[in-house]
Design an enzyme around this catalytic site. Structure first.
Site, PDB file in Angstrom:
ATOM      1  N   LYS A  51       0.854  -1.181   0.000  1.00 37.14           N
ATOM      2  CA  LYS A  51       0.000   0.000   0.000  1.00 37.14           C
ATOM      3  C   LYS A  51       0.898   1.242   0.000  1.00 37.14           C
ATOM      4  O   LYS A  51       1.863   1.301   0.765  1.00 37.14           O
ATOM      5  CB  LYS A  51      -0.860  -0.041   1.276  1.00 37.14           C
ATOM      6  CG  LYS A  51      -2.237   0.526   1.135  1.00 37.14           C
ATOM      7  CD  LYS A  51      -3.117   0.123   2.310  1.00 37.14           C
ATOM      8  CE  LYS A  51      -4.440   0.862   2.261  1.00 37.14           C
ATOM      9  NZ  LYS A  51      -5.425   0.347   3.194  1.00 37.14           N
ATOM     10  N   GLU A  60     -19.501  -5.287  10.885  1.00 35.78           N
ATOM     11  CA  GLU A  60     -20.432  -4.501  11.697  1.00 35.78           C
ATOM     12  C   GLU A  60     -21.474  -5.378  12.384  1.00 35.78           C
ATOM     13  O   GLU A  60     -21.832  -5.134  13.547  1.00 35.78           O
ATOM     14  CB  GLU A  60     -21.117  -3.432  10.831  1.00 35.78           C
ATOM     15  CG  GLU A  60     -20.207  -2.272  10.417  1.00 35.78           C
ATOM     16  CD  GLU A  60     -19.281  -2.596   9.249  1.00 35.78           C
ATOM     17  OE1 GLU A  60     -19.418  -3.693   8.659  1.00 35.78           O
ATOM     18  OE2 GLU A  60     -18.412  -1.763   8.924  1.00 35.78           O
ATOM     19  N   ARG A 117     -25.505  -1.948   7.976  1.00 37.44           N
ATOM     20  CA  ARG A 117     -25.218  -3.382   7.881  1.00 37.44           C
ATOM     21  C   ARG A 117     -25.762  -4.159   9.087  1.00 37.44           C
ATOM     22  O   ARG A 117     -26.008  -5.358   9.004  1.00 37.44           O
ATOM     23  CB  ARG A 117     -23.693  -3.596   7.884  1.00 37.44           C
ATOM     24  CG  ARG A 117     -23.025  -3.412   6.565  1.00 37.44           C
ATOM     25  CD  ARG A 117     -23.172  -4.662   5.738  1.00 37.44           C
ATOM     26  NE  ARG A 117     -22.792  -4.438   4.372  1.00 37.44           N
ATOM     27  CZ  ARG A 117     -21.558  -4.586   3.905  1.00 37.44           C
ATOM     28  NH1 ARG A 117     -20.587  -4.959   4.704  1.00 37.44           N
ATOM     29  NH2 ARG A 117     -21.309  -4.365   2.640  1.00 37.44           N
TER      30      ARG A 117
HETATM   31  C1  LIG Z   1     -18.996  -2.160   5.554  1.00 40.67           C
HETATM   32  C2  LIG Z   1     -17.814  -1.240   5.581  1.00 40.67           C
HETATM   33  N1  LIG Z   1     -17.200  -0.964   6.753  1.00 40.67           N
HETATM   34  C3  LIG Z   1     -16.142  -0.142   6.785  1.00 40.67           C
HETATM   35  C4  LIG Z   1     -15.659   0.410   5.638  1.00 40.67           C
HETATM   36  C5  LIG Z   1     -14.513   1.395   5.679  1.00 40.67           C
HETATM   37  N2  LIG Z   1     -13.362   0.926   4.896  1.00 40.67           N
HETATM   38  C6  LIG Z   1     -13.109   1.379   3.659  1.00 40.67           C
HETATM   39  S1  LIG Z   1     -11.770   0.694   2.983  1.00 40.67           S
HETATM   40  C7  LIG Z   1     -11.459  -0.194   4.381  1.00 40.67           C
HETATM   41  C8  LIG Z   1     -10.263  -1.081   4.448  1.00 40.67           C
HETATM   42  C9  LIG Z   1     -10.150  -1.918   3.245  1.00 40.67           C
HETATM   43  O1  LIG Z   1      -9.009  -2.697   3.351  1.00 40.67           O
HETATM   44  P1  LIG Z   1      -8.688  -3.740   2.225  1.00 40.67           P
HETATM   45  O2  LIG Z   1      -9.958  -4.380   1.765  1.00 40.67           O
HETATM   46  O3  LIG Z   1      -7.619  -4.627   2.689  1.00 40.67           O
HETATM   47  O4  LIG Z   1      -8.191  -2.825   1.021  1.00 40.67           O
HETATM   48  P2  LIG Z   1      -6.905  -1.865   0.985  1.00 40.67           P
HETATM   49  O5  LIG Z   1      -7.400  -0.487   1.290  1.00 40.67           O
HETATM   50  O6  LIG Z   1      -5.914  -2.346   1.978  1.00 40.67           O
HETATM   51  O7  LIG Z   1      -6.435  -1.981  -0.408  1.00 40.67           O
HETATM   52  C10 LIG Z   1     -12.428   0.041   5.353  1.00 40.67           C
HETATM   53  C11 LIG Z   1     -12.447  -0.560   6.684  1.00 40.67           C
HETATM   54  C12 LIG Z   1     -16.339   0.113   4.443  1.00 40.67           C
HETATM   55  N3  LIG Z   1     -15.968   0.637   3.276  1.00 40.67           N
HETATM   56  N4  LIG Z   1     -17.390  -0.715   4.436  1.00 40.67           N
END
Ligand SMILES: Cc1ncc(C[n+]2csc(CCOP(=O)(O)OP(=O)(O)O)c2C)c(N)n1
Length: 628
Positions: A280, A363, A391
């Site tokens: 990242k 959630e 959710r």
């Molecule tokens: C249901 C939900 N909860 C929380 C989030 C907030 N959120 C957005 S991106 C993320 C992390 C995503 O991590 P990953 O899937 O590993 O992708 P990366 O950003 O590391 O590429 C979170 C927690 C969300 N988008 N949807």
């Protein structure tokens, strides 16, 4: 912008580039992203991590016929750039510009919209099954981050995939980060796979073998590469048990390797999971040093990565208050679903680490877990954004409210979220919470009242929720100690007899402004801070019903099922026919943009309220004028 990048108008243009040009293009895209997002803000870190992955996908698969889905889709900027949106990319997240997430209405290449995590695998499976049923031949590829695998829906899909289709490609983009560090057993499992000694030198060996296979027909390549891959890649039992053939882990920045691997996977007639390792923030040192900050941020200095020091936020006040209250009450525990940073709980964690729980992007689980703790006498607070708490609707009803458990929901980002757009606007929480029996629902007008409401919530025998918006607080004076509020009692800020203006939360400022205008016109306007959306202060409503010609309600929420609707219902039950002018969001999804501009566009303004309420006051004005 680099010259190679300028020459890319559609994914087809990638297919004429050689390895060196592809590598150069990757560099140009990174430089372009760093520069552009420094002005617009956005999800820089996640996108810098998937430059090669996205290039490889688009050079092998043929969208829009083939379907590529990105989980959450905050990492789909390169996909947007490569699919004909380069010339508009500088408008990303800007009013009227490109959305920061995949949007079905934005491009035929955006086959599935998202913004919430965990949906890519299920939606991709749906598309694959639809293809199988209608005899299509397109490929379906779901790209999901390692944190998306902490989400229940992803696992519900995994449980189903092998039974439903023979052709689906899942790409696990593993960078070991959610927004914060990824958490839990799944994260540890991925880490073990990656650090397995067999992975050392794997990338070189895999590359050599795939290179040797170059130039053969696809079928031969597929067969031989499969054997080769099986012998060199370390299988993951977890996914194999789910019936997906596992490949990986491979270096997600080795573009030729990715391209060859996707060419091979295209021909596998079983559902597969490719485990790709990415970094990242790759290519921008400040993002590598500050993973959390660069997950998603506002404008920054493109050289140093520095951002403006912000004012105090609602999340910070929430966290500070929670630390104080939890120190006084050992039963208080704090729960986040992968959002320690955004909710402010990362400020709570160092103070009371044993009473802090990050459950991953989960959630539903967070709420049921809170319910379980509450049955044992603990006082859990679930800090979950309004939009993500959607959710957990059933657990709130079934596991918390029905069981009369004292779980506190602190909903940050309640109201319009602005630049993130419709997937992130918190415009429905009043509607989905106020119909739940036992629920106490509050909205503080300022940060001092937020602290009071938190204190109140922890004293209640049952569930409660507090909604407050994104961003900076207004900076009011704070009492040294919060005090519990009388439940269901509104605060009359100024009395009046022609019109009663109620403003939920910080929308009280619009109520005050409207009162000033109406007073100027010769009307007597009461300004009321309801504090409690539920239970509503009926006594107060009954009193004003005797006096005023109209009520006005302001809310940063959809009108349908919102606070104004609650007032209408209460008045109807009281037997009052005093009209209610409701100012809130209309019954449609609101696009991304600047909050003030969108409020003006959709009539969440003092002017609009005045225009709507004046006709109801006309006869009062005449009376006032005669009397004076
Ligand atoms: C249901 C939900 N909860 C929380 C989030 C907030 N959120 C957005 S991106 C993320 C992390 C995503 O991590 P990953 O899937 O590993 O992708 P990366 O950003 O590391 O590429 C979170 C927690 C969300 N988008 N949807």
């Amino acid at each position: 912008m680099g010259t190679l990048l300028e020459s890319i108008h559609s994914p087809a243009d990638l297919r004429s580039l050689n390895d060196a040009q592809m590598a150069e293009l990757a560099g140009e895209i990174r430089a372009f992203l760093i520069q552009t997002l420094s002005k617009t803000g956005g999800h820089l870190g996640p996108n810098l991590g998937v430059v090669e992955l996205t290039l490889a996908l688009h050079s092998v698969f043929n969208t829009p016929q083939d379907k590529i889905l990105f989980d959450v889709s905050h990492q789909a900027y390169i996909h947007k750039i490569l699919t004909g949106r380069l010339d508009r990319f500088t408008t990303i997240r800007q009013p009227g510009g490109l959305n920061g997430f995949m949007l079905r209405t934005e491009s035929e290449h955006d086959c599935y919209g998202a913004g919430h995590a965990g949906t890519a695998l299920s939606a991709a499976l749906g598309m694959a099954v639809a293809r199988d049923m209608s005899g299509g031949s397109e490929h379906v590829v779901a790209v999901a981050g390692d944190a998306a695998f902490t989400n229940g829906i992803s696992f519900e899909a995994l449980n189903n995939i092998a039974d439903q289709t023979k052709r689906l490609i899942v790409v696990l983009n593993d960078n070991e980060w959610s927004i914060d560090r990824n958490v839990g057993a799944i994260a540890r499992y991925f880490h073990r796979v990656v650090t397995n000694e067999h992975y050392q030198h794997l990338h070189d060996r895999a590359h050599r073998i795939l290179q040797k296979l170059g130039g053969k027909t696809a079928v031969t390549v597929a067969r031989r590469a499969e054997e080769a891959a099986k012998s060199i890649l370390w299988p993951s039992m977890l996914f194999e048990e789910f019936g997906l053939e596992y490949f990986g882990p491979i270096d997600g920045h080795n573009l030729p390797l990715l391209v060859e691997t996707f060419k091979f996977l295209k021909n596998v007639d079983r559902p597969v999971l490719l485990h790709v390792l990415t970094q990242k923030g790759r290519g921008f040192q400040p993002a590598l040093d500050g993973q959390k900050k660069f997950h998603g941020l506002g404008p920054y200095d493109p050289e140093t990565g520095k951002t403006k020091v912000g004012e105090q936020t609602w999340a910070e006040v929430f966290a500070g208050t929670l630390v104080d209250l939890a120190r006084q009450d050992p039963r208080i525990v704090a729960i986040t679903a992968a959002m320690p940073n955004g909710t402010g709980l990362d400020l709570f964690r160092p103070h009371l680490p044993k009473r802090y729980f990050d459950v991953g992007i989960a959630e539903e689980h967070a709420v049921v877990f809170a319910a379980g703790m509450a049955t044992q006498g603990y006082r859990p607070v679930c800090a979950i954004y309004s939009t993500f708490l959607q959710r957990a609707f059933d657990p709130i009803v079934h596991d918390v409210a029905l069981q009369k458990l004292p779980v506190v929901f602190c909903m940050d980002r309640a109201g319009l979220s602005g630049d993130d757009g419709p997937t992130h606007h918190g415009l429905f929480d009043i509607a989905y919470l106020r119909g739940i029996p036992e629920m106490v629902l509050m909205a503080p007008k300022d940060e001092d009242e937020l602290a009071d409401m938190m204190k109140t919530a922890f004293q209640l025998p049952g569930p409660s929720a507090i909604r407050y918006p994104r961003g900076a607080v207004s900076g009011v004076a704070r009492k040294p100690e919060p005090r519990a509020l009388p439940v269901g009692k509104a605060e009359v800020l100024s009395d009046g007899s022609d019109v009663a203006i109620l403003g939920i939360g910080p929308m009280i400022s619009l109520a005050r402004e409207l009162a000033v205008r109406l007073e100027r016109d010769g009307y007597s306007a009461a300004v009321i801070n309801p504090r409690f959306i539920k239970p509503l202060d009926r006594e107060m409503l009954e009193q004003y019903t005797q006096r005023v010609a109209a009520f006005v309600t302001f809310e940063d929420h959809v009108k349908m099922g919102g606070f104004g609707s609650a007032v209408i219902e209460a008045l109807q039950e009281i037997g009052s026919s005093v009209p209610v002018v409701r100012i809130g969001w209309p019954d449609q999804f609101i696009e991304h943009g600047k909050v003030d501009a969108l409020r003006a566009k959709y009539g969440l303004t003092v002017e609009e309220a005045e225009t709507q309420v004046l006709p109801w006051l006309a006869h009062r004005q005449r009376r006032t004028l005669v009397a004076s």
